[in-house]
Design an enzyme around this catalytic site. Structure first.
Site, short mmCIF file in Angstrom:
data_model
loop_
_atom_site.label_atom_id
_atom_site.label_comp_id
_atom_site.label_asym_id
_atom_site.label_seq_id
_atom_site.Cartn_x
_atom_site.Cartn_y
_atom_site.Cartn_z
N ARG A 1 6.67 -3.28 12.20
CA ARG A 1 7.37 -3.99 11.27
C ARG A 1 7.84 -5.80 11.53
O ARG A 1 7.99 -5.96 12.84
CB ARG A 1 8.62 -3.55 10.43
CG ARG A 1 8.91 -2.37 9.90
CD ARG A 1 8.27 -3.37 8.09
NE ARG A 1 8.38 -2.12 7.42
CZ ARG A 1 6.91 -1.14 6.92
NH1 ARG A 1 6.58 -0.97 8.16
NH2 ARG A 1 6.99 -0.29 6.10
N GLU B 1 6.98 -11.81 5.87
CA GLU B 1 5.68 -11.91 5.06
C GLU B 1 5.23 -11.63 3.48
O GLU B 1 4.70 -11.47 2.94
CB GLU B 1 4.92 -10.41 5.40
CG GLU B 1 5.43 -9.12 5.40
CD GLU B 1 4.79 -7.77 5.57
OE1 GLU B 1 4.51 -8.05 6.90
OE2 GLU B 1 4.70 -6.93 5.14
N HIS C 1 -1.31 -6.84 6.78
CA HIS C 1 -0.12 -5.76 6.29
C HIS C 1 -1.34 -4.32 6.47
O HIS C 1 -0.72 -3.99 4.65
CB HIS C 1 1.26 -6.03 5.73
CG HIS C 1 1.97 -4.44 5.77
ND1 HIS C 1 3.10 -4.80 5.54
CD2 HIS C 1 1.56 -3.52 6.21
CE1 HIS C 1 3.86 -3.65 6.77
NE2 HIS C 1 3.21 -2.60 6.50
N ASP D 1 -0.16 -6.83 12.57
CA ASP D 1 -0.01 -6.14 11.14
C ASP D 1 1.11 -7.28 10.35
O ASP D 1 0.87 -6.71 9.08
CB ASP D 1 -0.99 -5.31 11.30
CG ASP D 1 -1.12 -4.73 9.70
OD1 ASP D 1 -1.80 -5.17 9.00
OD2 ASP D 1 -0.62 -3.81 9.08
#
Ligand code: NAD
Length: 329
Positions: free
Chosen positions: A234, A263, A295, A258
């Site tokens: 996360r 985000e 993500h 990622d």
């Protein structure tokens, strides 16, 4: 039973509509992210199916409950974005998909490692422009390198197995050591020691109060100069602005993200026509030794099918009074 999906993409619609035939549910797909402003769209839907960047704070949950929603079916493993105390207070049940494909996420972490190490992102651009120079593309053998796994649950253990296959030495940090890691020859250490010894560190722990900004300017200072950091966990596991200084002075040699702390307003949408307003992300994207994916680690056919199957099962079992995969605060 009416189910409203927030933040739904075409791949969600495809996987859920092919899985739903056996469940008898009435699915409605909404591309909007769930926020205070969009919660009213769920009026009359007993079930709301939410994803990781939907906002499930107390105010949103109250609006959902007032509109008749009784179940929040998360189509994710992580539930750090849900105010569980508020959900309980409002009588809203919350279910999740605890496991769908640890391989999807672990393999993406490995993809980031390989791409960063062998500079595939740079090589791809070069050869397309007729530049066949190898200058600046030197990598290193993964064999014999030390890899630190932070969080050794399902994804961390899958990642560790792959890295053991490359011939890497494994270090691990987790309050609950996993026998599978020990069987692979991993050594459990406290985090600062792991950061000092590992050349590659990959984050696979959940976001909690304890893990927020686990990686910060102090912990980045404990890294070996030129170490590689991968985050598919996360975004808020890392104090992101601290990464910029560590990249500028070479303390951090490679970065693969990622997930990103901010985000929610950015990922999953095509914003290529718009100026990027996030200066931290904009600066990160200028470094040649940084790869950011939006993500996508979960995004495999197998994972999508498993997410759909478990989510629909979670809903029907809850409706039958026999709930599974409940998340409780
Ligand atoms: P899991 O519950 O199987 O494993 C999590 C591990 O983290 C456990 O072993 C736990 O003991 C450990 N942990 C808890 N607190 C810790 C701490 N303070 N320090 C170190 N370790 C700690 O979960 P999982 O299925 O392996 O997933 C891990 C995380 O990956 C999820 O919480 C989620 O945030 C993230 N994830 C990301 C994606 C993606 O697409 N990028 C997809 C799925 C999951």
């Amino acid at each position: 039973m009416r189910v409203l999906f927030f933040s739904s993409q075409t791949y969600d619609q495809d996987s859920f509509t092919s899985a739903v035939t056996s469940h008898g549910l009435d699915l409605h797909f909404q591309p909007a992210r769930l926020t205070e402003d969009t919660a009213a769209l769920a009026h009359g839907h007993e079930v709301v199916c939410a994803f990781i960047n939907d906002d499930l704070n107390a105010d949103v949950l109250k609006r959902l409950a007032d509109g008749g929603t009784r179940l929040i079916a998360l189509r994710s493993a992580g539930y750090n974005h849900v105010d569980l105390a508020a959900a309980k207070h409002l009588g809203l049940a919350v279910v999740r998909v605890p496991a769908y494909s640890p391989h999807a996420v672990a393999e993406h972490a490995v993809a980031l490692i390989l791409a960063l190490n062998r500079r595939l992102h740079r090589a791809y651009n070069r050869t397309r422009e007729g530049n066949f120079s190898l200058h600046g593309l030197t990598g290193f053998d993964l064999h014999g390198k030390t890899v630190g796994v932070v969080g050794t649950g399902q994804i961390g253990a899958t990642f560790a197995r792959i890295m053991a296959g490359f011939g890497c030495k494994l270090l691990a940090y987790d309050p609950y050591p996993n026998p599978e890691l020990l069987a692979l020859g991993a050594t459990y250490l406290e985090l600062p020691e792991l950061l000092r010894q590992a050349q590659i560190i990959s984050l696979h722990c959940p976001l909690t109060e304890q893990t927020q900004h686990l990686i910060n300017s102090q912990s980045l200072g404990q890294l070996q100069p030129g170490a590689m950091l991968i985050n598919t966990g996360r975004g808020a596991l890392i104090d992101t602005p601290a990464l910029i200084e560590a990249l500028k002075d070479g303390q951090l040699g490679y970065l693969g993200l990622d997930v990103y702390e901010e985000e929610a307003q950015l990922f999953f949408e095509d914003r290529s026509d718009l100026p990027l307003q996030d200066d931290v992300l904009a600066r990160l994207l200028t470094f040649p030794n940084v790869i950011v994916t939006a993500h996508q680690a979960f995004l495999t056919r197998e994972a999508l099918a498993a997410i759909a199957e478990t989510t629909l099962d979670n809903i029907t079992r809850w409706a039958a009074g026999n709930p599974q995969n409940l998340v409780e605060g």
